[in-house]
Design an enzyme around this catalytic site. Structure first.
Site, PDB file in Angstrom:
ATOM      1  CE  LYS A  78       3.639  -5.887  17.465  1.00 45.80           C
ATOM      2  NZ  LYS A  78       4.154  -4.498  17.282  1.00 45.80           N
ATOM      3  CB  SER A 165       5.423  -3.735  20.955  1.00 48.75           C
ATOM      4  OG  SER A 165       4.976  -3.297  19.685  1.00 48.75           O
ATOM      5  CB  SER A 189       6.821  -1.517  17.786  1.00 51.23           C
ATOM      6  OG  SER A 189       6.530  -1.158  19.101  1.00 51.23           O
TER       7      SER A 189
HETATM    8  N1  GLN Z   1       7.696   1.682  22.571  1.00 47.40           N
HETATM    9  C1  GLN Z   1       6.684   2.545  22.034  1.00 47.40           C
HETATM   10  C2  GLN Z   1       5.463   2.524  22.916  1.00 47.40           C
HETATM   11  O1  GLN Z   1       5.500   1.859  23.888  1.00 47.40           O
HETATM   12  C3  GLN Z   1       6.362   2.184  20.633  1.00 47.40           C
HETATM   13  C4  GLN Z   1       5.447   1.050  20.494  1.00 47.40           C
HETATM   14  C5  GLN Z   1       5.116   0.737  19.063  1.00 47.40           C
HETATM   15  O2  GLN Z   1       5.756   1.218  18.127  1.00 47.40           O
HETATM   16  N2  GLN Z   1       4.079  -0.036  18.884  1.00 47.40           N
HETATM   17  O3  GLN Z   1       4.504   3.164  22.683  1.00 47.40           O
END
Ligand code: GLN
Length: 503
Positions: A78, A165, A189
């Site tokens: 990532k 994400s 994420s």
């Molecule tokens: N969807 C969550 C957020 O927007 C988690 C994101 C993540 O785990 N990096 O904060």
């Protein structure tokens, strides 16, 4: 050799036994990425020459008799994890280098001088990093649409999101481009995109995997973890990733068991805690059906069903969306146009204040700006107690609820997301709807626990088959039980291996 059909374990075995070379594997992988990636936008950077030279190094190490657990396994990272130009493998002075963008304008041309420990460990184990994957800017989002590179598309239906994400990593594995990829999980994420793409995704216990070289989002929640097509591959990668790192002060000095060797051993008299809240309002019936199938399959394998209560599931999401932005606003303060990242051009008479405002204003996208404003507000004098302190109290009680539940069960089984993958653009203008995607995942981060998403079959929507996963959660540092339960589920469901047809 058809790389797409091969698991990480099989590739490593073939390269170790010299029935294939890392160079062959990586070259086929790069061809396939080149052919398929334009349709899904999973990769934001592809390391052609560098991956080939890294593969040659792996072959040389094999020839020297080194025992490499991930010999020749192509891996994607990532793009919030750093790869520096420094040493990567004994004798290799070329390094990977490249940009680490966090999918943000502000880091568009950032080149890190150092390498993330997680990446370094993969390389030492013989993996070859073939590229960087797309994400929501600074990992803030649930759809991989908030990216300067444009959205990643779900390989099962390119009109839908891959989740986020870590959507690029999930899509890359689902499309068979790489057998393994790394994601980061602050509030879901890794687990939510794994569910939407039909892959396995592990969020380890807080402190298990070093975050050195990971761009910080919310430091009390962030963890790096592996995504793969099978539980065995994810376990193999996890073993390589875990272990104490003096470069990360939150890294736990814990021994790393040989999890992958234990996967065939079922958890005896497995007690499956299923929270009442898993069937709450807002959960789509297909998801409940997938959960029921998973619970039935595990019961068939000797598990015993126990109902548990996680009463603060809804409050957890409110607490998360206070704590995570608060920490993000502090972590992102370093991007000021002075030390790293984008620096705005100034007009006549403009000074330091304008430099900060313009650099940050031009550099950060809408969602990141929303988080910074939210976080700054909840930390401000006068609101701090009402929001931040209250959220910390809720966080403590979320942990207490999990502890109470684990007194009655070995693992908790629940959805990873309230529905299957949604359409591109569907939730982009509705932050609340986007945040509710995380209702089943954030509690695990607030409590610092390990969680894994396991594919649980497909649902049919508008003529397309979409994958749905379930989440298995264990007490802190009980990755062993969690992965064994996940392997039990995988065996019990015995889903035929399917590859998406990408048009
Ligand atoms: N969807 C969550 C957020 O927007 C988690 C994101 C993540 O785990 N990096 O904060």
């Amino acid at each position: 050799m058809k790389v797409a059909a091969r698991s990480a374990g099989e590739i490593a075995m073939a390269v170790r036994s010299r029935s294939a070379t890392a160079t062959q594997v990586v070259s086929l992988t790069l061809d396939r990425i080149e052919a398929v990636n334009p349709a899904i936008n999973a990769f934001v950077d592809i390391f052609k020459a560098r991956a080939m030279s890294a593969a040659e190094d792996v072959d040389a190490r094999i020839a020297k008799g080194e025992n490499l657990p991930l010999a020749g396994v192509p891996v994607a990272l990532k793009d919030n994890m750093c790869l520096g130009p420094d040493l990567h493998a004994p004798g290799d002075t070329r390094g990977y280098g490249g940009r680490t963008t966090c999918a943000s304008r502000i880091l568009e041309n950032y080149r890190s001088p150092f390498t993330a420990t997680a990446a370094q460990r993969l390389i030492e184990a013989g993996a070859v990093i073939v590229g960087k994957t797309n994400l929501d800017e600074f990992a803030m989002g649930s759809s991989t649409e908030w990216s300067i590179f444009g959205p990643t598309r779900n390989p099962w239906d390119t009109e839908r999101v891959a989740g986020g994400s870590s959507g690029g990593s999930a899509a890359a594995v689902a499309a068979g481009l790489v057998p393994l990829a790394l994601g980061s999980d602050t509030g879901g994420s890794i687990r939510q995109p794994a569910s939407h793409c039909g892959v396995v995704g592990v969020k380890p216990t807080y402190g298990r995997v070093s975050r050195y070289g990971l761009a910080a989002f919310a430091s009390s929640l962030d963890q790096i973890g592996p995504m793969g097509a099978t539980v065995a591959d994810a376990a193999l990668a996890l073993e390589v990733l875990c272990g104490h790192d003096p470069l990360d002060s939150t890294s736990a000095p814990r021994a790393v068991p040989a999890w992958s060797a234990e996967l065939g051993r079922p958890v005896e008299a497995l007690r499956l805690g299923v929270p009442k809240q898993a069937r709450g309002a807002g959960v789509q019936p297909e998801v409940t059906a997938a959960l029921d199938r998973a619970v039935e399959a595990l019961r068939g394998a000797g598990g015993k069903f126990v109902e548990v209560d996680l009463p603060l599931t809804d409050e957890g999401i409110a607490a998360y969306y206070i704590i995570a932005p608060a920490e993000a606003s502090s972590n992102l303060a370093r991007f000021d146009g002075v030390r790293y990242g984008r620096r705005a051009a100034l007009g006549p008479g403009e000074g330091l204040f304008e430099l900060y405002c313009k650099s940050r204003g031009e550099g950060f996208g809408d969602e990141v700006r929303r988080r910074i404003m939210l976080g700054t507000h909840v930390l401000s004098a006068g609101y701090h107690d009402a929001y931040y302190t209250t959220a910390q109290k809720v966080r403590r009680r979320v942990l207490d609820d999990f502890s109470r539940a684990f007194a009655a069960c070995d693992v908790i089984v629940m959805p990873a997301a309230p529905g299957p993958a949604f359409g591109i653009g569907e939730k982009l203008n509705d932050p609340l709807a986007m945040y509710l995607e995380d209702v089943f995942t954030v509690g695990v981060n607030l409590a610092g626990l390990p969680g894994v998403t396991v594919p649980a079959g497909f649902v049919s929507e508008a003529g397309r088959d979409l994958p749905v996963g379930v989440q298995i959660i264990a007490p802190a540092f009980e990755e062993g039980v969690m992965l064994r339960a996940a392997a039990m589920l995988e065996r019990a469901l015995a889903l035929p291996r399917r590859n998406p047809v990408i048009s």
